[in-house]
Design a protein around this motif. Sequence first.
Motif, short mmCIF file in Angstrom:
data_model
loop_
_atom_site.label_atom_id
_atom_site.label_comp_id
_atom_site.label_asym_id
_atom_site.label_seq_id
_atom_site.Cartn_x
_atom_site.Cartn_y
_atom_site.Cartn_z
N ASP A 110 50.46 49.66 31.38
CA ASP A 110 49.68 49.30 30.36
C ASP A 110 48.85 50.51 30.52
OD1 ASP A 110 50.46 47.55 29.29
OD2 ASP A 110 48.89 45.89 30.72
N VAL A 111 48.50 51.45 29.05
CA VAL A 111 47.46 52.28 28.87
C VAL A 111 46.44 51.87 28.19
CG1 VAL A 111 47.26 54.72 28.78
CG2 VAL A 111 50.08 53.83 29.40
N TYR A 112 44.79 52.50 29.27
CA TYR A 112 43.84 52.37 28.40
C TYR A 112 43.14 53.38 28.68
CZ TYR A 112 44.57 47.21 29.61
OH TYR A 112 45.18 46.03 29.68
N LEU A 113 43.30 54.31 27.32
CA LEU A 113 42.51 55.35 26.85
C LEU A 113 40.28 54.93 26.88
CD1 LEU A 113 42.78 58.31 26.39
CD2 LEU A 113 42.43 57.78 23.43
N LEU A 114 39.73 56.21 27.54
CA LEU A 114 38.64 55.96 27.61
C LEU A 114 37.99 57.34 27.27
CD1 LEU A 114 38.04 54.98 31.96
CD2 LEU A 114 38.63 53.53 30.18
N SER B 267 28.22 61.04 28.43
CA SER B 267 27.88 59.46 27.94
C SER B 267 28.25 58.45 29.35
CB SER B 267 28.82 59.19 26.64
OG SER B 267 30.53 59.46 26.82
N GLY B 268 29.21 58.48 30.28
CA GLY B 268 29.18 57.73 30.42
C GLY B 268 30.78 57.02 31.63
N LYS B 269 32.22 57.98 30.90
CA LYS B 269 33.57 57.78 31.27
C LYS B 269 33.82 57.79 32.39
CE LYS B 269 34.77 60.72 28.53
NZ LYS B 269 32.95 61.55 28.50
N THR B 270 33.01 58.42 33.46
CA THR B 270 33.92 58.60 34.79
C THR B 270 33.03 57.20 35.25
OG1 THR B 270 33.94 60.91 34.59
CG2 THR B 270 33.89 59.90 36.60
N SER B 271 32.16 57.09 35.30
CA SER B 271 31.17 55.97 35.89
C SER B 271 32.44 54.82 35.53
CB SER B 271 29.69 55.47 35.73
OG SER B 271 28.98 56.35 35.45
N LEU B 272 32.09 54.56 33.85
CA LEU B 272 33.43 54.00 33.31
C LEU B 272 34.46 53.39 34.61
CD1 LEU B 272 34.21 51.67 32.30
CD2 LEU B 272 35.22 52.90 30.42
N LEU B 273 35.34 54.91 34.41
CA LEU B 273 36.26 54.66 35.42
C LEU B 273 36.33 54.60 37.42
CD1 LEU B 273 39.45 56.00 34.90
CD2 LEU B 273 38.44 58.55 36.09
N MET B 274 35.72 54.62 37.45
CA MET B 274 35.33 53.79 38.52
C MET B 274 34.99 52.81 39.03
SD MET B 274 35.77 57.25 39.87
CE MET B 274 35.49 57.08 41.99
N ASN B 275 34.08 52.40 38.10
CA ASN B 275 34.39 50.79 37.87
C ASN B 275 35.02 49.87 37.89
OD1 ASN B 275 31.45 50.73 38.18
ND2 ASN B 275 31.10 50.91 35.77
N LEU B 276 36.55 50.29 37.23
CA LEU B 276 37.63 50.29 36.71
C LEU B 276 38.85 50.09 37.51
CD1 LEU B 276 37.75 50.98 33.00
CD2 LEU B 276 36.97 48.78 33.73
N ILE B 277 38.61 51.47 38.29
CA ILE B 277 39.80 51.63 39.34
C ILE B 277 39.48 50.88 40.39
CG2 ILE B 277 39.70 53.09 41.41
CD1 ILE B 277 39.83 55.51 39.53
N ALA B 278 38.14 50.91 40.86
CA ALA B 278 37.68 49.59 42.17
C ALA B 278 37.71 47.96 41.70
CB ALA B 278 35.57 49.38 42.16
N SER C 24 37.68 71.42 38.39
CA SER C 24 37.66 70.51 38.68
C SER C 24 36.53 69.29 39.07
CB SER C 24 39.10 69.22 39.07
OG SER C 24 38.86 69.74 40.02
N ILE C 25 36.38 68.34 38.58
CA ILE C 25 34.50 68.23 38.73
C ILE C 25 34.81 66.78 39.12
CG2 ILE C 25 32.45 68.11 38.79
CD1 ILE C 25 32.20 70.29 36.82
N ASP C 26 34.83 66.13 37.63
CA ASP C 26 34.89 64.78 37.88
C ASP C 26 36.13 64.41 38.65
OD1 ASP C 26 32.40 64.60 36.22
OD2 ASP C 26 33.82 64.08 34.29
N SER C 27 37.77 64.82 38.93
CA SER C 27 39.38 65.00 39.17
C SER C 27 37.94 64.94 40.62
CB SER C 27 39.75 65.49 38.96
OG SER C 27 39.94 65.90 37.27
N ASP C 28 37.81 65.13 40.80
CA ASP C 28 37.21 65.33 42.31
C ASP C 28 36.94 64.07 43.51
OD1 ASP C 28 37.97 68.11 42.78
OD2 ASP C 28 36.07 68.76 42.52
#
Length: 299
Positions: A3-7, A13-24, A44-48
């Motif tokens: 399954d693939v979800y596109l953020l 806007s807060g995409k990285t916050s969403l990403l980290m929430n979903l990973i957890a 790479s900033i958010d990637s770190d």
Amino acid sequence: MTDVYLLSGFLGSGKTSLLMNLIAQLKAEGKKPAVLMNEFGSISIDSDTVANEENIPLKELLNGCICCTGSEQTEAQLQGLLEEYEHIDVILIETTGAAHPVEALDAVYSPLFAERLTIKGIVTVADSKRWLEREKLSPQIRSLFMEQIRHAHIILANKADLLTESELATVTMELGNFNENAPIIQTVNADISFSFIEETLANMKAISEKQVISGKHLPLSSKLIVFDRSVEKDRFEDWVKSLPDTVYRMKGYVPLVGAKNPYLFQYAYGMVNWLPEYVKMEPQLVVIGEGVQQLEYPG
């Protein structure tokens, strides 16, 4: 199938916050997520932030957008995730804030992955305060900001804590009027349940399949066309020209009469492009647009 979800969503806007929430959440459920991140610059900033998470398969794209100009690189990174890591349950793709959702999906809907990836939908994070102040943006930037929201399957009205109740009600109503198909979820720090996203998109998928008959549909969908015989190039192009404007992208390998291998075919905004292939690829074409499920090549 993975399954693939596109953020999606505008810068900040807060995409990285969403990403980290979903990973957890996925890790807590015992699932193995993988991440493809797109950074706007060369560093790479958010990637770190994601890299600090243990055992998270990560690929990144620097200096640009996941779009038609970088689709080959995107395909290579997705291929890397699928080949280098075993038992990936979910791939989360965070686009750069400057990416158009249609172009982002174009790179992901590669015919190379047609039988390996299931695109579940686009979750767009909308900065609620920026929405209220969108008229201050330049016309071009405002158009991109609006397009990201218009093509979403789920919209997070994020940073709700920065608005009054009246302002938040206005944002929710206006977003709902602008994109009538996507549910609007008010969030703080893009905090939302992954199970809610999963169930909502699954239900919308089921509804959309029924609604095709009545002409209703989700903002974006895809159709895989598989060829069982070679086609005449002129006839195929005539069919392409007959398609409605709601077909935004096509990409795949079309078997042509007289050609040894299927040709790579690409279509975007009325423009077609053919490139010869020197290895035999699967003769199939991915079509991206609105209400494309009923499309079939008549030849």
